[in-house]
Design a protein around this motif. Structure first.
Motif, PDB file in Angstrom:
ATOM      1  N   SER A  19       0.867  -1.162   0.000  1.00 28.83           N
ATOM      2  CA  SER A  19       0.000   0.000   0.000  1.00 28.83           C
ATOM      3  C   SER A  19       0.906   1.215   0.000  1.00 28.83           C
ATOM      4  CB  SER A  19      -0.874   0.010   1.246  1.00 28.83           C
ATOM      5  OG  SER A  19      -1.420   1.304   1.389  1.00 28.83           O
ATOM      6  N   ASP A 395      -7.761  -5.625   7.260  1.00 28.36           N
ATOM      7  CA  ASP A 395      -6.542  -5.525   6.481  1.00 28.36           C
ATOM      8  C   ASP A 395      -5.923  -6.891   6.188  1.00 28.36           C
ATOM      9  OD1 ASP A 395      -5.336  -3.436   5.154  1.00 28.36           O
ATOM     10  OD2 ASP A 395      -3.554  -3.518   6.449  1.00 28.36           O
ATOM     11  N   ASN A 398      -7.476  -8.018   3.020  1.00 30.56           N
ATOM     12  CA  ASN A 398      -6.876  -7.286   1.903  1.00 30.56           C
ATOM     13  C   ASN A 398      -5.502  -7.845   1.555  1.00 30.56           C
ATOM     14  OD1 ASN A 398      -9.116  -5.659   2.292  1.00 30.56           O
ATOM     15  ND2 ASN A 398      -7.984  -4.061   3.367  1.00 30.56           N
ATOM     16  N   HIS A 402      -4.430  -9.786  -1.934  1.00 31.01           N
ATOM     17  CA  HIS A 402      -3.328  -9.211  -2.707  1.00 31.01           C
ATOM     18  C   HIS A 402      -2.219 -10.249  -2.948  1.00 31.01           C
ATOM     19  CE1 HIS A 402      -0.567  -5.904  -3.973  1.00 31.01           C
ATOM     20  NE2 HIS A 402       0.347  -6.739  -3.487  1.00 31.01           N
ATOM     21  N   GLU A 437      -7.345  -7.934  -6.122  1.00 29.77           N
ATOM     22  CA  GLU A 437      -8.081  -7.204  -5.078  1.00 29.77           C
ATOM     23  C   GLU A 437      -9.448  -6.769  -5.601  1.00 29.77           C
ATOM     24  OE1 GLU A 437      -5.927  -3.943  -3.313  1.00 29.77           O
ATOM     25  OE2 GLU A 437      -4.035  -4.988  -3.474  1.00 29.77           O
ATOM     26  N   SER A 441     -13.375  -8.593  -4.980  1.00 31.19           N
ATOM     27  CA  SER A 441     -14.201  -7.729  -4.114  1.00 31.19           C
ATOM     28  C   SER A 441     -15.703  -8.045  -4.128  1.00 31.19           C
ATOM     29  CB  SER A 441     -13.935  -6.247  -4.415  1.00 31.19           C
ATOM     30  OG  SER A 441     -14.357  -5.925  -5.713  1.00 31.19           O
ATOM     31  N   GLN A 460     -15.596  -2.360   0.417  1.00 33.34           N
ATOM     32  CA  GLN A 460     -15.379  -1.934  -0.972  1.00 33.34           C
ATOM     33  C   GLN A 460     -15.177  -0.431  -1.075  1.00 33.34           C
ATOM     34  OE1 GLN A 460     -17.444  -3.377  -4.477  1.00 33.34           O
ATOM     35  NE2 GLN A 460     -18.463  -4.908  -3.218  1.00 33.34           N
ATOM     36  N   GLU A 462     -13.924   1.519   1.183  1.00 35.69           N
ATOM     37  CA  GLU A 462     -12.571   1.846   1.648  1.00 35.69           C
ATOM     38  C   GLU A 462     -11.509   1.512   0.614  1.00 35.69           C
ATOM     39  OE1 GLU A 462     -11.584   0.171   5.556  1.00 35.69           O
ATOM     40  OE2 GLU A 462     -13.640   0.755   6.023  1.00 35.69           O
ATOM     41  N   HIS A 463     -11.700   0.382  -0.035  1.00 33.14           N
ATOM     42  CA  HIS A 463     -10.738  -0.042  -1.050  1.00 33.14           C
ATOM     43  C   HIS A 463     -10.667   0.979  -2.188  1.00 33.14           C
ATOM     44  CE1 HIS A 463      -9.654  -3.272  -4.287  1.00 33.14           C
ATOM     45  NE2 HIS A 463      -8.635  -2.501  -4.002  1.00 33.14           N
ATOM     46  N   ASP A 466      -9.073   4.173  -1.110  1.00 29.21           N
ATOM     47  CA  ASP A 466      -7.612   3.985  -1.038  1.00 29.21           C
ATOM     48  C   ASP A 466      -6.969   4.121  -2.406  1.00 29.21           C
ATOM     49  OD1 ASP A 466      -7.440   3.597   1.620  1.00 29.21           O
ATOM     50  OD2 ASP A 466      -7.134   1.420   1.543  1.00 29.21           O
ATOM     51  N   GLN A 544      -1.927  -0.022 -10.975  1.00 30.27           N
ATOM     52  CA  GLN A 544      -3.288   0.308 -10.534  1.00 30.27           C
ATOM     53  C   GLN A 544      -4.159   0.682 -11.727  1.00 30.27           C
ATOM     54  OE1 GLN A 544      -5.882  -0.256  -8.533  1.00 30.27           O
ATOM     55  NE2 GLN A 544      -4.531   0.303  -6.865  1.00 30.27           N
TER      56      GLN A 544
END
Ligand SMILES: [Zn+2]
Length: 612
Positions: A19, A395, A398, A402, A437, A441, A460, A462-463, A466, A544
């Protein structure tokens, strides 16, 4: 909270969940004894150039003198275009055996850092065997280059070998050792930082939960004491960076480059994009993401009932008061993950289940385990291994998703016969993990996943938040490094801090930093990549953008998107980055038009999710 003050394991090929906003925990690695099944013997090359042991276990207790003769054999064996394929196969198998033996040692150590024998075995590989094996590998690659041989599937390998040979300078070896030493000093300073908190001494990561507090005064205090710890060492860190700058500039000069940025692009094998492309990326972030983040911040300001958003208001959860508790037992953690990956794709579900049954997951937090998480691969048997410290928080989910993305990459790429054909750069590696990720989801919800419908919705949100918030940070870090190594003023500590402030205000808007200039400066000193892995950051942004395209495709046609995803992973490192991305149904994005489309997609989805 794990203690981060451990030796970080540095091993090529070990990737972690990065992250970009949070400190980069992933490479803080260290595991219990894992009972691996006995690896099966691999089919030997038709005509072996050298006779190799049948399994990595033969190298478990090896020292360099036990391994050197194999390289010597390959270095002195007759090599012609007629036997080059057999020679490559033997060399590749030797690399697999050594790599897996060293990886098994690292896994054992990270699972049980208190065991002196395991530590010794790990250090034997990381400080004695791997560096010398690397040197011998360069020697062998030169033989191959000398032969001027290539074929389909080998072009990218040769290109990497050739580039490494071109930029190699004997006089840089000592400089790299010095840079390693300086990195260790950075690690030591930063790892040793503490703050006083309610009468207790805490590490900086231990302050993290307080940044999420509903009580604004609590999170402000945590934010301030964390930054003060860095600011107290600012001069020392700046002086350390001065030395790094000098050493890196020398490395570049020795290799015939005008600045370290140009050297870094070569050494990082960035064949498919340039510093100018990265500048376009920064501009695209500025015009598309920065306004979107400002809108998110405005939403945050309203939800929290604030007159202005201050930097300590960013961590607090908007969607719920209670933290998510996805599981309380590691068995449940693994079983749900199996079901989630089965929903993404049955083949991926099978692969993950195989990792669980083969002892290739070491997930639960335990005394003596190194902190953080990583995914590594066992090159000989062609299977990945995931390490983490799960305690039952969101986390952890997550991180596992990942790292599983990296694992699926390792499974798929193992279909490539030679070890060098299996590893693409970070841009493709993170495409695999960041896409997973997003692909996973929709399935985090019960009965397959961990959450109620409402909890899944907030996870979702929050993801996606982020994702948006990380991009301006990525652009800042990349633009800043470019400035450091090309402006002519990067050697000067005060000029660096000024440049950071200027770059930061370009990419970070909507947060009130008044009276906090020094704290804002402190941010770059916290970014370990700038100190230890120069120029390693834009990869996250590129990946990303790729992952968002894979996700966009999946929203329309999940099965085809996943099929293309798997096909891209199976290419390993045999083709260039644009081809890997293309196979995944994506492309490299540096332009504002495409980035804008993807940002709109994320924002619209956020609006939908918030509407419930
Ligand atoms: Zn990763």
């Amino acid at each position: 909270m794990p203690d981060r003050q451990v030796t970080r394991i540095r091993k090529p090929g070990t990737r972690g969940r990065g992250s970009p906003v949070a400190p980069f925990l992933d490479w803080f690695a260290v595991a219990q004894t894992v009972n691996f099944p006995v690896p099966q013997q691999r089919q030997a090359a038709a005509v072996q150039t050298i006779t190799l042991p049948a399994s990595p276990a033969a190298f478990a207790n090896a020292g360099w003198p036990d391994i050197a003769p194999y390289y010597e054999g390959l270095a002195t064996a007759p090599l012609t275009r007629d036997n080059v394929e057999d020679w490559l196969k033997s060399w590749s198998q030797l690399e697999e055996l050594i790599d897996e033996a060293g990886t098994v040692a690292m896994i054992a150590y990270t699972g049980d850092t208190a065991d002196a024998e395991k530590e010794k075995a790990h250090l034997r590989f990381s400080t004695e065997i791997f560096p010398q094996a690397h040197e011998q590998g360069v020697r062998l690659s030169k033989r191959l280059l000398h032969l001027d041989y290539t074929r389909t599937g080998l072009e990218t390998t040769i290109q990497r070998f050739r580039t490494d040979a071109e930029i190699f300078r004997e006089e840089n070896v000592a400089l790299f050792a010095e840079l390693e030493e300086l990195s260790a000093q950075y690690q030591k300073i930063v790892g040793g930082l503490t703050a006083q908190w309610e009468g207790e001494t805490k590490t900086i990561p231990q302050l993290q939960p307080y940044l999420k507090e509903r009580d604004r005064q609590v999170r402000e205090r945590a934010w301030r004491v964390g930054n003060e710890a860095y600011l107290a060492r600012r001069d020392e860190l700046a002086a350390l960076f001065d030395k790094m700058f000098v050493a890196r500039t020398k490395v570049a000069g020795n290799a015939g480059f005008p600045n370290y940025q140009e050297y870094a692009f070569k050494s990082k094998h960035r064949f498919d994009y340039t510093p100018a492309d990265c500048e376009r990326f920064h501009e695209a972030v500025e015009t598309t993401v920065v306004p979107a983040v400002a809108r998110q911040l405005e939403y945050r300001r309203e939800r929290l009932g604030l007159d202005r958003v201050r930097p300590w208001d960013l961590g607090v959860e908007l969607e719920r008061v209670e933290s998510l508790k996805p599981f309380d037992d590691v068995g449940v953690f693994v079983d749900r993950a199996k079901a989630i990956f089965r929903r993404v794709d049955p083949k991926l579900g099978t692969e993950f289940a195989l990792m669980a049954s083969d002892g290739l997951l070491d997930l639960e937090s335990r005394k003596g385990k190194a902190p953080g998480g990583y995914c590594t691969k066992l090159s000989f048997r062609g299977k990945p291994f995931i390490f983490m410290n799960a305690v039952g928080v969101a986390d952890d989910v997550n991180t596992l998703v990942h790292e599983a993305g990296h694992s699926f990459h390792d499974f798929a790429a193992h279909s490539q016969p030679l070890i060098w054909q299996r590893s693409p750069g970070h841009e493709a590696a993170e495409l695999a993990s960041m896409s997973m990720e997003l692909l996973a989801s929709p399935y985090l919800q019960k009965p397959d996943g961990y959450y109620t419908a409402d909890e899944a919705r907030s996870a979702q949100i929050e993801h996606l938040e982020d994702i948006l918030f990380s991009l301006p940070h990525i652009a800042s870090v990349d633009a800043f490094q470019s400035w450091i190594y090309t402006s002519g003023d990067g050697h000067e500590a005060a000029a660096r801090d000024r440049a950071w402030l200027e770059i930061r205000s370009r990419f970070e808007r909507g947060i009130d930093w008044s009276g906090l200039e020094q704290e804002r400066v402190a941010r770059w000193y916290r970014q370990l990549h700038i100190f230890e892995y120069p120029f390693y950051y834009i990869e996250y942004g590129i990946a990303q953008m790729g992952a968002l395209q894979v996700w966009r495709h999946s929203l329309a046609d999940q099965a085809t998107a996943v099929k293309h995803y798997r096909e891209a992973l199976a290419l390993g490192g045999t083709v260039g980055l644009p081809e890997i991305y293309q196979a995944a149904g994506a492309r490299l994005v540096f332009d504002a038009t495409t980035m804008g489309e993807l940002v709109t997609l994320v924002e619209n989805r956020l609006t939908e999710l918030r509407a419930g």
